[in-house]
Write a protein that holds these residues in place. Sequence first.
Motif, mmCIF file in Angstrom:
data_model
loop_
_atom_site.group_PDB
_atom_site.id
_atom_site.type_symbol
_atom_site.label_atom_id
_atom_site.label_comp_id
_atom_site.label_asym_id
_atom_site.label_seq_id
_atom_site.Cartn_x
_atom_site.Cartn_y
_atom_site.Cartn_z
ATOM 1 N N LEU A 144 -47.262 16.470 86.979
ATOM 2 C CA LEU A 144 -46.682 15.684 85.892
ATOM 3 C C LEU A 144 -45.787 16.557 85.025
ATOM 4 O O LEU A 144 -44.693 16.146 84.635
ATOM 5 C CB LEU A 144 -47.792 15.040 85.040
ATOM 6 C CG LEU A 144 -47.331 14.194 83.866
ATOM 7 C CD1 LEU A 144 -46.474 13.027 84.345
ATOM 8 C CD2 LEU A 144 -48.531 13.682 83.087
ATOM 9 N N SER A 145 -46.246 17.764 84.749
ATOM 10 C CA SER A 145 -45.446 18.692 83.946
ATOM 11 C C SER A 145 -44.137 19.027 84.662
ATOM 12 O O SER A 145 -43.065 19.010 84.053
ATOM 13 C CB SER A 145 -46.252 19.970 83.689
ATOM 14 O OG SER A 145 -45.473 20.909 82.994
ATOM 15 N N ALA A 146 -44.229 19.311 85.959
ATOM 16 C CA ALA A 146 -43.021 19.629 86.731
ATOM 17 C C ALA A 146 -42.086 18.418 86.780
ATOM 18 O O ALA A 146 -40.869 18.560 86.636
ATOM 19 C CB ALA A 146 -43.401 20.063 88.155
ATOM 20 N N ALA A 147 -42.654 17.229 86.961
ATOM 21 C CA ALA A 147 -41.820 16.016 86.993
ATOM 22 C C ALA A 147 -41.169 15.784 85.635
ATOM 23 O O ALA A 147 -40.001 15.382 85.565
ATOM 24 C CB ALA A 147 -42.669 14.803 87.387
ATOM 25 N N SER A 148 -41.892 16.056 84.570
ATOM 26 C CA SER A 148 -41.320 15.899 83.233
ATOM 27 C C SER A 148 -40.166 16.867 83.024
ATOM 28 O O SER A 148 -39.128 16.501 82.460
ATOM 29 C CB SER A 148 -42.385 16.134 82.163
ATOM 30 O OG SER A 148 -43.355 15.125 82.197
ATOM 31 N N GLU A 149 -40.344 18.102 83.480
ATOM 32 C CA GLU A 149 -39.266 19.095 83.361
ATOM 33 C C GLU A 149 -38.045 18.649 84.160
ATOM 34 O O GLU A 149 -36.910 18.760 83.682
ATOM 35 C CB GLU A 149 -39.750 20.460 83.846
ATOM 36 C CG GLU A 149 -40.730 21.130 82.900
ATOM 37 C CD GLU A 149 -41.264 22.447 83.445
ATOM 38 O OE1 GLU A 149 -40.691 22.987 84.424
ATOM 39 O OE2 GLU A 149 -42.252 22.941 82.884
ATOM 40 N N ARG A 150 -38.284 18.147 85.388
ATOM 41 C CA ARG A 150 -37.150 17.682 86.208
ATOM 42 C C ARG A 150 -36.472 16.486 85.541
ATOM 43 O O ARG A 150 -35.240 16.381 85.554
ATOM 44 C CB ARG A 150 -37.627 17.311 87.609
ATOM 45 C CG ARG A 150 -37.976 18.507 88.476
ATOM 46 C CD ARG A 150 -38.168 18.133 89.949
ATOM 47 N NE ARG A 150 -39.129 17.091 90.181
ATOM 48 C CZ ARG A 150 -40.429 17.276 90.370
ATOM 49 N NH1 ARG A 150 -40.931 18.483 90.347
ATOM 50 N NH2 ARG A 150 -41.228 16.247 90.594
ATOM 51 N N ALA A 151 -37.257 15.604 84.945
ATOM 52 C CA ALA A 151 -36.679 14.435 84.272
ATOM 53 C C ALA A 151 -35.843 14.879 83.074
ATOM 54 O O ALA A 151 -34.743 14.362 82.855
ATOM 55 C CB ALA A 151 -37.785 13.483 83.823
ATOM 56 N N GLU A 152 -36.346 15.852 82.304
ATOM 57 C CA GLU A 152 -35.578 16.349 81.161
ATOM 58 C C GLU A 152 -34.283 17.000 81.629
ATOM 59 O O GLU A 152 -33.229 16.810 81.026
ATOM 60 C CB GLU A 152 -36.418 17.348 80.362
ATOM 61 C CG GLU A 152 -37.530 16.708 79.565
ATOM 62 C CD GLU A 152 -38.411 17.724 78.860
ATOM 63 O OE1 GLU A 152 -38.028 18.913 78.790
ATOM 64 O OE2 GLU A 152 -39.476 17.329 78.370
ATOM 65 N N GLU A 153 -34.371 17.766 82.718
ATOM 66 C CA GLU A 153 -33.171 18.418 83.259
ATOM 67 C C GLU A 153 -32.163 17.369 83.741
ATOM 68 O O GLU A 153 -30.965 17.474 83.487
ATOM 69 C CB GLU A 153 -33.562 19.344 84.407
ATOM 70 C CG GLU A 153 -32.394 20.115 84.984
ATOM 71 C CD GLU A 153 -32.818 21.041 86.103
ATOM 72 O OE1 GLU A 153 -32.013 21.238 87.035
ATOM 73 O OE2 GLU A 153 -33.938 21.572 86.054
#
Length: 147
Positions: free
Chosen positions: A70-79
């Motif tokens: 979830l954290s990695a997906a959130s980072e990708r979404a922010e990027e």
Amino acid sequence: QCEDEARAHEAQMEALARRLETALASKQATRGETDDLLQAKDSLMLKYKEEARANALKIEQVQTRFEHQLSAASERAEEAESQLAALLAATATGRDELQRLKELEKKWLPRTEAAEKRARDAIAQLREVQRSEEQLLMARKELHSAV
């Protein structure tokens, strides 16, 4: 009659003794069964506690893995959102630049077309002058030859 009473009393005592022995044997059997049941219960409780601990550990591991995902997906979404914002800004800038270039084209296209027409006309005139010069040079040569 005392003897009869004594025999009856003795028979009652023997019957009571047999009942007491039967009750004691039943009590001991029940106690053994109860002990077996308690041991089986304790064994099952221990087994279920171990399974519960193992399941809790698995759940924690899965939860940790999902939290990382979830954290990695959130980072990708922010990027991706940041890249989208940059692309939208670039698109807006590109539209503005395109509009500016279209306005310049409207302004300069007629001038450019007129200049191209003048250049074509000048080239045609130069060719005509060149032909005339060639004809004059030929005529001059003919005159020189005739003279």
